[in-house]
Write a protein that holds these residues in place. Structure first.
Motif, PDB file in Angstrom:
ATOM      1  N   LEU A 165       0.833  -1.067   0.105  1.00 45.01           N
ATOM      2  CA  LEU A 165       0.062  -0.083  -0.236  1.00 45.01           C
ATOM      3  C   LEU A 165       0.616   1.500   0.131  1.00 45.01           C
ATOM      4  CD1 LEU A 165      -2.983  -0.166   2.429  1.00 45.01           C
ATOM      5  CD2 LEU A 165      -2.955  -0.496  -0.207  1.00 45.01           C
ATOM      6  N   MET A 168       1.940   2.096  -2.868  1.00 50.41           N
ATOM      7  CA  MET A 168       0.863   2.537  -4.176  1.00 50.41           C
ATOM      8  C   MET A 168       1.114   3.750  -4.419  1.00 50.41           C
ATOM      9  SD  MET A 168      -2.340   3.638  -3.790  1.00 50.41           S
ATOM     10  CE  MET A 168      -2.856   3.297  -2.423  1.00 50.41           C
ATOM     11  N   TRP A 264     -15.326  -0.242   8.276  1.00 41.36           N
ATOM     12  CA  TRP A 264     -15.114  -1.340   7.480  1.00 41.36           C
ATOM     13  C   TRP A 264     -14.979  -2.635   7.969  1.00 41.36           C
ATOM     14  CZ3 TRP A 264      -9.554  -3.563   8.080  1.00 41.36           C
ATOM     15  CH2 TRP A 264      -9.117  -2.707   9.221  1.00 41.36           C
ATOM     16  N   ARG A 271     -20.697  -9.607   3.457  1.00 36.79           N
ATOM     17  CA  ARG A 271     -19.996  -9.761   2.649  1.00 36.79           C
ATOM     18  C   ARG A 271     -20.671 -10.119   1.578  1.00 36.79           C
ATOM     19  NH1 ARG A 271     -14.206 -12.035   1.553  1.00 36.79           N
ATOM     20  NH2 ARG A 271     -13.989 -11.165   3.632  1.00 36.79           N
ATOM     21  N   ASP A 272     -20.359  -9.623   0.358  1.00 37.36           N
ATOM     22  CA  ASP A 272     -21.699 -10.781  -1.144  1.00 37.36           C
ATOM     23  C   ASP A 272     -20.908 -11.348  -1.065  1.00 37.36           C
ATOM     24  OD1 ASP A 272     -22.158  -6.903  -2.340  1.00 37.36           O
ATOM     25  OD2 ASP A 272     -23.059  -8.201  -0.896  1.00 37.36           O
ATOM     26  N   GLY A 274     -20.318 -12.665  -3.799  1.00 36.80           N
ATOM     27  CA  GLY A 274     -19.903 -13.227  -5.229  1.00 36.80           C
ATOM     28  C   GLY A 274     -20.336 -12.363  -6.274  1.00 36.80           C
ATOM     29  N   GLY A 276     -20.665 -12.133  -9.506  1.00 34.85           N
ATOM     30  CA  GLY A 276     -20.308 -11.015 -11.586  1.00 34.85           C
ATOM     31  C   GLY A 276     -18.459 -10.594 -10.455  1.00 34.85           C
ATOM     32  N   PRO A 277     -18.521  -9.298 -11.864  1.00 34.44           N
ATOM     33  CA  PRO A 277     -17.794  -9.396 -11.918  1.00 34.44           C
ATOM     34  C   PRO A 277     -17.024  -8.252 -10.590  1.00 34.44           C
ATOM     35  CG  PRO A 277     -18.194  -8.430 -13.545  1.00 34.44           C
ATOM     36  CD  PRO A 277     -19.190  -9.554 -13.322  1.00 34.44           C
TER      37      PRO A 277
ATOM     38  N   PHE B  88      -1.309  -2.061  -9.925  1.00 30.66           N
ATOM     39  CA  PHE B  88      -0.925  -3.952  -9.783  1.00 30.66           C
ATOM     40  C   PHE B  88      -1.412  -4.804  -9.769  1.00 30.66           C
ATOM     41  CE2 PHE B  88       0.435   0.393  -7.502  1.00 30.66           C
ATOM     42  CZ  PHE B  88       1.179   0.676  -7.543  1.00 30.66           C
ATOM     43  N   ASP B  90      -2.695  -6.949  -7.576  1.00 34.62           N
ATOM     44  CA  ASP B  90      -3.647  -7.046  -6.407  1.00 34.62           C
ATOM     45  C   ASP B  90      -3.442  -5.903  -6.060  1.00 34.62           C
ATOM     46  OD1 ASP B  90      -0.990  -6.523  -5.768  1.00 34.62           O
ATOM     47  OD2 ASP B  90      -1.281  -7.405  -3.765  1.00 34.62           O
ATOM     48  N   ARG B  92      -4.111  -3.412  -5.104  1.00 36.71           N
ATOM     49  CA  ARG B  92      -4.152  -2.679  -3.632  1.00 36.71           C
ATOM     50  C   ARG B  92      -4.627  -1.443  -3.008  1.00 36.71           C
ATOM     51  NH1 ARG B  92       2.471  -2.259  -4.998  1.00 36.71           N
ATOM     52  NH2 ARG B  92       2.575  -4.516  -5.450  1.00 36.71           N
ATOM     53  N   LEU B  93      -5.890  -1.604  -2.842  1.00 41.03           N
ATOM     54  CA  LEU B  93      -7.069  -0.523  -2.355  1.00 41.03           C
ATOM     55  C   LEU B  93      -7.175  -0.651  -0.737  1.00 41.03           C
ATOM     56  CD1 LEU B  93     -10.308  -2.306  -4.373  1.00 41.03           C
ATOM     57  CD2 LEU B  93      -7.994  -0.106  -4.900  1.00 41.03           C
ATOM     58  N   LYS B 137     -19.342   0.619  -1.203  1.00 37.15           N
ATOM     59  CA  LYS B 137     -18.497  -1.080  -0.399  1.00 37.15           C
ATOM     60  C   LYS B 137     -17.312  -0.714  -0.329  1.00 37.15           C
ATOM     61  CE  LYS B 137     -22.357  -4.080  -2.998  1.00 37.15           C
ATOM     62  NZ  LYS B 137     -22.253  -5.058  -3.900  1.00 37.15           N
ATOM     63  N   PHE B 138     -17.220  -0.930   0.423  1.00 38.19           N
ATOM     64  CA  PHE B 138     -15.397  -1.401   1.431  1.00 38.19           C
ATOM     65  C   PHE B 138     -14.769  -2.382   0.240  1.00 38.19           C
ATOM     66  CE2 PHE B 138     -17.507   0.781   4.982  1.00 38.19           C
ATOM     67  CZ  PHE B 138     -16.390   1.427   4.897  1.00 38.19           C
ATOM     68  N   HIS B 140     -13.111  -5.591   0.561  1.00 41.59           N
ATOM     69  CA  HIS B 140     -13.438  -7.119   1.186  1.00 41.59           C
ATOM     70  C   HIS B 140     -15.208  -7.362   0.950  1.00 41.59           C
ATOM     71  CE1 HIS B 140     -16.621  -6.524   4.947  1.00 41.59           C
ATOM     72  NE2 HIS B 140     -15.656  -5.486   5.295  1.00 41.59           N
ATOM     73  N   GLN B 141     -15.903  -6.040   0.453  1.00 48.15           N
ATOM     74  CA  GLN B 141     -17.019  -6.502  -0.115  1.00 48.15           C
ATOM     75  C   GLN B 141     -17.153  -6.875  -1.867  1.00 48.15           C
ATOM     76  OE1 GLN B 141     -18.740  -2.778   2.170  1.00 48.15           O
ATOM     77  NE2 GLN B 141     -20.138  -4.201   3.629  1.00 48.15           N
ATOM     78  N   SER B 143     -16.102  -7.631  -5.360  1.00 45.25           N
ATOM     79  CA  SER B 143     -15.389  -9.041  -5.651  1.00 45.25           C
ATOM     80  C   SER B 143     -13.938  -9.215  -6.482  1.00 45.25           C
ATOM     81  CB  SER B 143     -15.867 -10.153  -6.941  1.00 45.25           C
ATOM     82  OG  SER B 143     -15.940  -9.724  -7.893  1.00 45.25           O
ATOM     83  N   GLY B 145     -12.574  -8.977  -9.474  1.00 47.39           N
ATOM     84  CA  GLY B 145     -12.821  -8.814 -10.452  1.00 47.39           C
ATOM     85  C   GLY B 145     -13.330  -7.045 -10.443  1.00 47.39           C
ATOM     86  N   MET B 146     -13.716  -6.787  -9.165  1.00 44.70           N
ATOM     87  CA  MET B 146     -14.781  -5.639  -8.922  1.00 44.70           C
ATOM     88  C   MET B 146     -13.849  -4.763  -8.026  1.00 44.70           C
ATOM     89  SD  MET B 146     -17.964  -6.913  -7.572  1.00 44.70           S
ATOM     90  CE  MET B 146     -19.318  -5.674  -7.601  1.00 44.70           C
ATOM     91  N   ARG B 149     -11.221  -3.211 -10.923  1.00 45.40           N
ATOM     92  CA  ARG B 149     -11.975  -2.491 -11.403  1.00 45.40           C
ATOM     93  C   ARG B 149     -11.555  -0.645 -11.072  1.00 45.40           C
ATOM     94  NH1 ARG B 149     -16.814  -4.762 -15.325  1.00 45.40           N
ATOM     95  NH2 ARG B 149     -15.807  -6.733 -15.350  1.00 45.40           N
ATOM     96  N   LEU B 176     -13.083 -13.543 -16.575  1.00 40.89           N
ATOM     97  CA  LEU B 176     -12.680 -12.181 -16.175  1.00 40.89           C
ATOM     98  C   LEU B 176     -11.538 -11.642 -16.934  1.00 40.89           C
ATOM     99  CD1 LEU B 176     -15.502 -11.783 -13.667  1.00 40.89           C
ATOM    100  CD2 LEU B 176     -13.307 -11.968 -11.992  1.00 40.89           C
TER     101      LEU B 176
END
Lengths: 277, 267
Positions: A165, A168, A264, A271-272, A274, A276-277, B88, B90, B92-93, B137-138, B140-141, B143, B145-146, B149, B176
């Protein structure tokens, strides 16, 4: 149920209210259970050993009426919170340095272990010798006992700062202020906050203990006096007072603060799933 | 010059100035071992350049030098690009910030006011295929791929003129990965951002980039640079990609580079 038609915001508020009431309800039930067992103990052993819950509350009410409870509670709060604040401040500073510098960390870690190993009661005895009569014994005991707890938390936090991080942030040319507020503080907080919560509970108990032994003003002094008079109901009343103060501090200050600072850390079940992308 | 959708084909030829990024005679030592040795490579303005090679050949080091995260032991890393953004492997959020705040991180570093940067980040997130409520969303919530993005939005939000991508798709599953590859290509082409894309996968390189620089390891050097060739980026269908990979593999320097790093050369 037609929850599907309720706007999400309203539904969320409703869920939160129900959750709050449910928590309150379960707390009430477990407290009533405790009171029942307490009452049963009273029936078996009598008032001298275990006064009934209602007798205890009556004793507490008398203490409040006589104007003794208020000043004592304030004195204990001053000792506990003053020591806690000092230990937090120094502990976070020392721990951060110890976590960031390997050399400092190597020096600090054995010290922390030594201080953690010293029984709290030993500190009380020393404090009474060193600070006899100055009224500083309780604060001193609180500081030296909670300090290692905070130092360890801060050290862990500073040690585990995420290098990825950090990279980053550097890649985005983050100014120092942004790195502090967005990166280092939230991370440190996640380690320091649990340590502070532990230290808070500890400081309260230690302040009372030092007051009992030192006879300095506060809830502890009241307890010592009740012991001398063999007034069990009054002793229980002081205990209830100390407990109510600590629990309301945790429930009304620390827990809401935690929820506000760390949204957070939502429970995993939310937690969702999962997909979708 | 390659024709890219929404991209002026003459972008490179009508700006005769220095390239946005160039490594000139760059060496990099780590722990006494030469990771890169006397490497020279220029990244022309516009288009996507892939740095492809076996694992451990110094691709990521090269990118970190460009991002300013490392300093070369010798030689020069010339960055004339105004704004550089990175993505990167990963995402790295920041785990304690919402997706929208994460996407706005680069803008925050530039001092863009709060409302402006959050609105811009939210719009960007939605344009990259996230639902409106995902902005709240945070990490960890979300996926994997998201999260990538969001990382892409964070990079694009500062309107970079140089985008550095370090294996941004390798942690994703196959379907994905293709989606995100297309998304990145489209986003980069639309904005005409010069992009350097590191991957160990020749297929991925052929699919996403116009130019491909093949690196060989021990110590890292450029073995072969392939231009866009006959394929334009519009026809990056599987046959064209395969043809491109076959042509690359036929080159002796490329074949040698990937033979040396055999075990991890292909996923």
């Amino acid at each position: 149920m037609h929850l599907g038609r309720v706007p999400p915001r309203v539904a969320k508020a409703g869920r939160q209210t129900i959750a709050f009431l449910w928590r309150g309800w379960s707390v009430l039930v477990s407290l009533c259970l405790l009171a029942a067992v307490w009452q049963a103990g009273h029936e078996v052993y009598g008032t001298l050993v275990l006064p009934a819950p209602m007798e205890t509350l009556a004793a507490l009410a008398r203490l409040v009426e006589r104007g003794v409870a208020g000043p004592a509670a304030l004195a204990t709060a001053r000792d506990a919170l003053g020591g806690f604040a000092l230990a937090s401040l120094v502990g976070i500073l020392v721990g951060s340095v110890g976590g960031l510098s390997v050399t400092a960390g190597r020096l600090i870690e054995p010290l922390v272990r030594v201080f953690l190993g010293i029984p709290a009661i030993a500190w009380v005895v020393l404090a009474l010798i060193w600070f006899a009569g100055s009224g500083m014994a309780a604060v001193f005991t609180v500081v030296v006992t909670t300090l290692p707890v905070v130092v360890i938390g801060a050290m862990q936090g500073a040690r585990t700062l995420d290098a990825d991080l950090g990279d980053m942030a550097r890649a985005f040319r983050a100014p120092l202020r942004v790195r502090l507020v967005d990166l280092y503080l939230p991370h440190m907080l996640s380690y320091v906050f649990p340590a502070l919560a532990t230290a808070m509970g500890l400081s309260w108990k230690l302040a009372v203990m030092a007051q009992v032994l030192g006879g300095t003003a506060g809830i502890g002094e009241g307890l010592a006096l009740a012991r001398v008079n063999v007034d069990t109901a009054q002793a229980m009343a002081w205990i209830v007072l100390a407990l109510v103060m600590l629990l309301s501090l945790e429930g009304l200050v620390m827990d809401p603060l935690r929820r506000r600072l760390e949204p957070w850390r939502a429970p995993r079940s939310r937690r969702d799933a999962g997909g979708g992308p | 010059m390659t024709v890219m959708p929404g991209h002026r084909p003459t972008a490179a030829s009508d700006s005769p100035g220095a390239p946005p990024l160039a490594w000139r005679g760059v060496s990099f030592l780590a722990g006494g071992r030469a990771i890169l040795e006397d490497l020279t490579l220029e990244v022309p303005a516009g288009g996507v350049l892939a740095l492809v090679g076996p694992s451990g050949c110094g691709k990521t080091t090269l990118l970190n030098l460009a991002a300013g995260l490392l300093r070369p032991s010798a030689g020069q890393v010339a960055v004339t690009a105004r704004r550089v953004a990175s993505m990167f492997q990963d995402a790295r959020l920041l785990p304690w910030r919402r997706a929208r705040q994460n996407a706005a991180f680069g803008l925050r570093c530039l001092g863009v006011p709060r409302h402006a940067r959050l609105d811009a980040a939210q719009a960007l997130l939605e344009s990259l295929g996230l639902a409106a409520e995902d902005g709240d969303k945070f990490p960890h919530q979300l996926s994997g791929g998201m999260r990538q993005r969001v990382a892409l939005a964070r990079a694009l939000a500062i309107e970079p003129d140089l985008l550095l991508l370090d294996e941004p798709f390798s942690a994703l599953d196959a379907v994905l990965r293709r989606d995100l590859q297309d998304l990145v290509r489209a986003a980069v082409a639309e904005r005409a951002v010069t992009t350097v894309f590191v991957t160990h996968d020749l297929f991925e390189a052929a699919r996403v980039s116009d130019r491909i620089a093949v690196m060989a390891g021990g110590p890292g050097r450029v073995a072969h640079v392939a231009g866009p060739g006959a394929t334009t980026l519009q026809d990056h269908d599987d046959d064209a990609v395969m043809a491109r990979v076959r042509a690359l593999r036929a080159h002796p320097a490329v074949a040698a580079a990937f033979r040396a790093g055999r075990p991890e050369a292909r996923p």
